[in-house]
Write a protein that holds these residues in place. Structure first.
Motif, PDB file in Angstrom:
ATOM      1  N   GLN A   1      -9.692   4.376   7.437  1.00 36.54           N
ATOM      2  CA  GLN A   1      -8.763   4.304   8.555  1.00 36.54           C
ATOM      3  C   GLN A   1      -7.610   5.310   8.351  1.00 36.54           C
ATOM      4  O   GLN A   1      -7.160   5.950   9.287  1.00 36.54           O
ATOM      5  CB  GLN A   1      -8.216   2.869   8.567  1.00 36.54           C
ATOM      6  N   SER A   2      -7.145   5.415   7.135  1.00 36.37           N
ATOM      7  CA  SER A   2      -6.003   6.284   6.811  1.00 36.37           C
ATOM      8  C   SER A   2      -6.272   7.039   5.520  1.00 36.37           C
ATOM      9  O   SER A   2      -5.922   6.572   4.432  1.00 36.37           O
ATOM     10  CB  SER A   2      -4.730   5.449   6.606  1.00 36.37           C
TER      11      SER A   2
ATOM     12  N   LEU B   1       0.834  -1.209   0.000  1.00 29.60           N
ATOM     13  CA  LEU B   1       0.000   0.000   0.000  1.00 29.60           C
ATOM     14  C   LEU B   1       0.866   1.254   0.000  1.00 29.60           C
ATOM     15  O   LEU B   1       0.505   2.268  -0.582  1.00 29.60           O
ATOM     16  CB  LEU B   1      -0.908   0.019   1.229  1.00 29.60           C
TER      17      LEU B   1
ATOM     18  N   ILE C   1      -9.699   0.669   4.173  1.00 35.03           N
ATOM     19  CA  ILE C   1      -8.341   1.164   4.468  1.00 35.03           C
ATOM     20  C   ILE C   1      -8.323   2.694   4.441  1.00 35.03           C
ATOM     21  O   ILE C   1      -7.741   3.345   5.315  1.00 35.03           O
ATOM     22  CB  ILE C   1      -7.341   0.636   3.411  1.00 35.03           C
TER      23      ILE C   1
ATOM     24  N   GLN D   1     -14.474 -13.751  -0.363  1.00 31.45           N
ATOM     25  CA  GLN D   1     -15.004 -13.689  -1.730  1.00 31.45           C
ATOM     26  C   GLN D   1     -14.283 -14.709  -2.623  1.00 31.45           C
ATOM     27  O   GLN D   1     -14.892 -15.348  -3.463  1.00 31.45           O
ATOM     28  CB  GLN D   1     -14.724 -12.263  -2.229  1.00 31.45           C
TER      29      GLN D   1
ATOM     30  N   TYR E   1       2.948   3.783  -6.672  1.00 33.63           N
ATOM     31  CA  TYR E   1       3.223   2.762  -7.695  1.00 33.63           C
ATOM     32  C   TYR E   1       3.741   3.415  -8.980  1.00 33.63           C
ATOM     33  O   TYR E   1       4.762   2.998  -9.521  1.00 33.63           O
ATOM     34  CB  TYR E   1       1.958   1.950  -7.980  1.00 33.63           C
TER      35      TYR E   1
ATOM     36  N   GLY F   1     -15.398  -5.730  -4.884  1.00 36.34           N
ATOM     37  CA  GLY F   1     -14.833  -6.213  -3.621  1.00 36.34           C
ATOM     38  C   GLY F   1     -13.519  -5.513  -3.300  1.00 36.34           C
ATOM     39  O   GLY F   1     -13.264  -5.139  -2.153  1.00 36.34           O
ATOM     40  N   TYR F   2     -12.692  -5.305  -4.318  1.00 28.57           N
ATOM     41  CA  TYR F   2     -11.418  -4.609  -4.098  1.00 28.57           C
ATOM     42  C   TYR F   2     -11.665  -3.165  -3.671  1.00 28.57           C
ATOM     43  O   TYR F   2     -10.966  -2.615  -2.819  1.00 28.57           O
ATOM     44  CB  TYR F   2     -10.551  -4.627  -5.364  1.00 28.57           C
TER      45      TYR F   2
ATOM     46  N   PHE G   1      -4.919  -2.941  -7.125  1.00 28.04           N
ATOM     47  CA  PHE G   1      -5.017  -3.894  -6.011  1.00 28.04           C
ATOM     48  C   PHE G   1      -5.270  -5.301  -6.554  1.00 28.04           C
ATOM     49  O   PHE G   1      -4.612  -6.272  -6.144  1.00 28.04           O
ATOM     50  CB  PHE G   1      -6.130  -3.445  -5.062  1.00 28.04           C
TER      51      PHE G   1
ATOM     52  N   TRP H   1       4.179   1.010  -0.866  1.00 21.66           N
ATOM     53  CA  TRP H   1       5.315   0.672  -1.729  1.00 21.66           C
ATOM     54  C   TRP H   1       6.644   0.934  -1.027  1.00 21.66           C
ATOM     55  O   TRP H   1       7.506   1.647  -1.519  1.00 21.66           O
ATOM     56  CB  TRP H   1       5.221   1.408  -3.069  1.00 21.66           C
TER      57      TRP H   1
ATOM     58  N   ALA I   1     -12.683  -3.122  -0.039  1.00 21.98           N
ATOM     59  CA  ALA I   1     -11.533  -3.365   0.840  1.00 21.98           C
ATOM     60  C   ALA I   1     -10.691  -2.089   0.952  1.00 21.98           C
ATOM     61  O   ALA I   1     -10.273  -1.699   2.049  1.00 21.98           O
ATOM     62  CB  ALA I   1     -10.699  -4.521   0.304  1.00 21.98           C
ATOM     63  N   LEU I   2     -10.467  -1.425  -0.173  1.00 16.89           N
ATOM     64  CA  LEU I   2      -9.662  -0.197  -0.133  1.00 16.89           C
ATOM     65  C   LEU I   2     -10.408   0.927   0.577  1.00 16.89           C
ATOM     66  O   LEU I   2      -9.787   1.769   1.237  1.00 16.89           O
ATOM     67  CB  LEU I   2      -9.268   0.231  -1.544  1.00 16.89           C
TER      68      LEU I   2
ATOM     69  N   PHE J   1      -1.060   4.675  -2.594  1.00 16.47           N
ATOM     70  CA  PHE J   1      -0.922   3.352  -3.210  1.00 16.47           C
ATOM     71  C   PHE J   1      -0.760   3.496  -4.727  1.00 16.47           C
ATOM     72  O   PHE J   1       0.197   2.976  -5.321  1.00 16.47           O
ATOM     73  CB  PHE J   1      -2.167   2.530  -2.875  1.00 16.47           C
TER      74      PHE J   1
ATOM     75  N   SER K   1      -4.673   6.843   1.630  1.00 18.16           N
ATOM     76  CA  SER K   1      -4.051   5.544   1.331  1.00 18.16           C
ATOM     77  C   SER K   1      -4.152   5.192  -0.149  1.00 18.16           C
ATOM     78  O   SER K   1      -3.201   4.697  -0.744  1.00 18.16           O
ATOM     79  CB  SER K   1      -4.723   4.432   2.135  1.00 18.16           C
TER      80      SER K   1
END
Lengths: 336, 336
Positions: free
Chosen positions: B243-244, A171, B240, A243, B255, B232-233, B167, A173, B236-237, B251, B247
């Protein structure tokens, strides 16, 4: 639900293996997965003496249990981190596990030995608790392995742990961490070899292993870790795994098989920037190692450098069963 | 809550920027972020003619709106994918947007033009719908760009989309995809340049942009996509990010800035394995391109190769406002 191996009634399903297992074959699966991890990643030789980092939780106790069952000479080291009731309970589980099996467990208490605990250390260093804790654990396990002349330190990191750490590193890197995220870190520059034999087993399997083997362990998460990022990464990956079973395995082992070399040429430490800590003698990237800097900020002291005579120190190095770990004198000697 | 720029009352907070904005400065922020993305990644020259891939959703309509506001010559292309009411409604939003602004929109209907729709195509090809759909869209947008002689195809992929795709690629370590995951794919081998000018803006910002600009758009997700891995991805992100904050940005841009080159030497296509489709003339890695293979399986037909006279075809190429996109004749010609 029948066991994949013997067709008898199964007690657990493992979705990523698309299979169910009875008690006997589940326990065998766990041991086989540890053997496979050790072999594939060349973690341990049969004659290696292993120091197992024991927290009192399911992973470390299961790891110790499996390594002993596989015939390794494996001793435990428990660090008392001073996290209130959590530490007291964890220590109890660790001690009882060792006692009942006649295994050798050393207990080092951070407060008694170094004059601080993890909550104080984190405050003083202005680090998050998990950071101060991890730093202290790495330092003290490395040191114990050196003075006990162990061939390797084994930790109970499981697949869920490693996938979550990888996710966190990806996340952001963090390429230096990514290059080093392997299940074996070879010895070098004064650091012992580090191995993670549980990387092929998930959190749920380790809990089941302990229950089925009658291993009592500390169930509660560390209260300092509640809400930390690592747990958030685990939750996110759990949703993905739900999933698509097998996602964590593919993520972690795909990384090891095909990608990690893109981030670091080799797993080894090149040693070009590693010297010796001027205070404790541990290998260090700076003049004073990170643990001694933490000690300084928290107002604690290395027992080898305290003003009072060594005999009055509070070290409670405890061995149960055959003692292979060095004594207080040995520790002090090793540091000087 | 005050606007970071003018201190007037704010209407939106953007946690990853740790800032709030009034209507005027939020809209300016969106445009500025598009300008920044275009400049940093050298997506477009000021005189480029751009074909915008229009779905009728918030991202594509906002992108079109911003590109026009920035002075680009930008036309739209809407593909009717035949996904029941969802497609009918989406097309309505696309048409109304273009009509009200006097913009040029071409509408190509998969069923009428090629004799199949996405649900049928997916069944026939035994692909998940999103795969058959993506394949068809890429082919038809590429083709439209070639015949219309556009300099680039612009798509409305936002930061949430790109982070989720990254992701997914990282979870499986799909190195070929990872090497190509950039916000610009240069033209080459007959493929037009592809650009994603919204990569610096999140899903929530695009929805807010449309609301504040009075752009009506298709709110519902595509029913074929419900429960797919991509969503779903994203979830999930999102957990995250909650929380932050920041992110996803770190990410994705971490990259691009530091890692993508480890997976692919350059963003360009080397062309060594690209020939021409024997049926439709599009660039293709095999003798017959993936779209023509899909057509074959689904029993559809390329209108340029149908047995009935061209004039009896059902093509409903529609232009609203100044027509810059080629007509049916042009399309057929380009394919032969």
């Amino acid at each position: 639900m029948k066991c994949r191996v013997c067709r008898e009634p199964a007690v657990i399903d493992i979705r990523r293996h698309n299979a169910n297992f009875c008690v006997e074959h589940f326990l065998r699966l766990c041991r086989d997965q540890v053997v496979k991890a050790i072999d594939r990643h060349e973690m341990l030789r049969p004659t290696d003496r292993v120091l197992v980092a024991i927290s009192g939780g399911k992973d470390s106790l299961a790891l110790w249990d499996i390594l002993v069952a596989l015939g390794y000479e494996a001793d435990g080291l428990y660090l008392g981190l001073g996290i209130g009731d959590y530490s007291a309970s964890s220590e109890g589980f660790a001690r009882r596990f060792a006692e009942e099996r006649g295994l050798s467990l050393e207990v080092v208490d951070l407060q008694e030995e170094y004059g601080f605990n993890v909550p104080e250390g984190a405050r003083a260093a202005r680090r998050v608790p998990c950071s101060a804790c991890g730093l202290s654990k790495r330092h003290l396990f490395d040191e114990a392995a050196r003075r006990g002349e162990y061939d390797a330190v084994a930790t109970g990191h499981n697949l869920d742990d490693e996938a979550a750490v990888l996710f966190g590193n990806v996340l952001r890197w963090q390429q230096d961490y990514l290059g080093r995220q392997r299940p074996v870190l070879p010895a070098g520059c004064g650091f012992p070899r580090k191995v993670k034999p549980l990387v092929r087993l998930g959190e749920r399997e380790m809990a089941a292993y302990c229950v089925l083997r009658g291993i009592e362990y500390m169930v509660e998460e560390c209260p300092m870790a509640v809400g930390n990022k690592h747990l958030g990464y685990k939750e996110a990956l759990n949703a993905i795994e739900e999933q698509s079973p097998g996602s964590k395995h593919d993520f972690y082992f795909g990384y090891l098989d095909r990608v990690v070399d893109r981030f670091g040429e080799s797993a080894g430490r090149d040693g070009s920037d590693i010297g010796t800590c001027a205070r404790c003698g541990a290998p260090a990237g700076n003049e004073v190692c990170a643990f001694c800097r933490l000690l300084e900020r928290v107002g604690g002291a290395d027992p080898g450098h305290r003003s009072e005579p060594a005999g009055t120190g509070n070290r409670t190095s405890v061995s149960i069963g055959p003692t292979r770990v060095g004594t207080t004198g040995g520790v002090t000697g090793a540091r000087q």
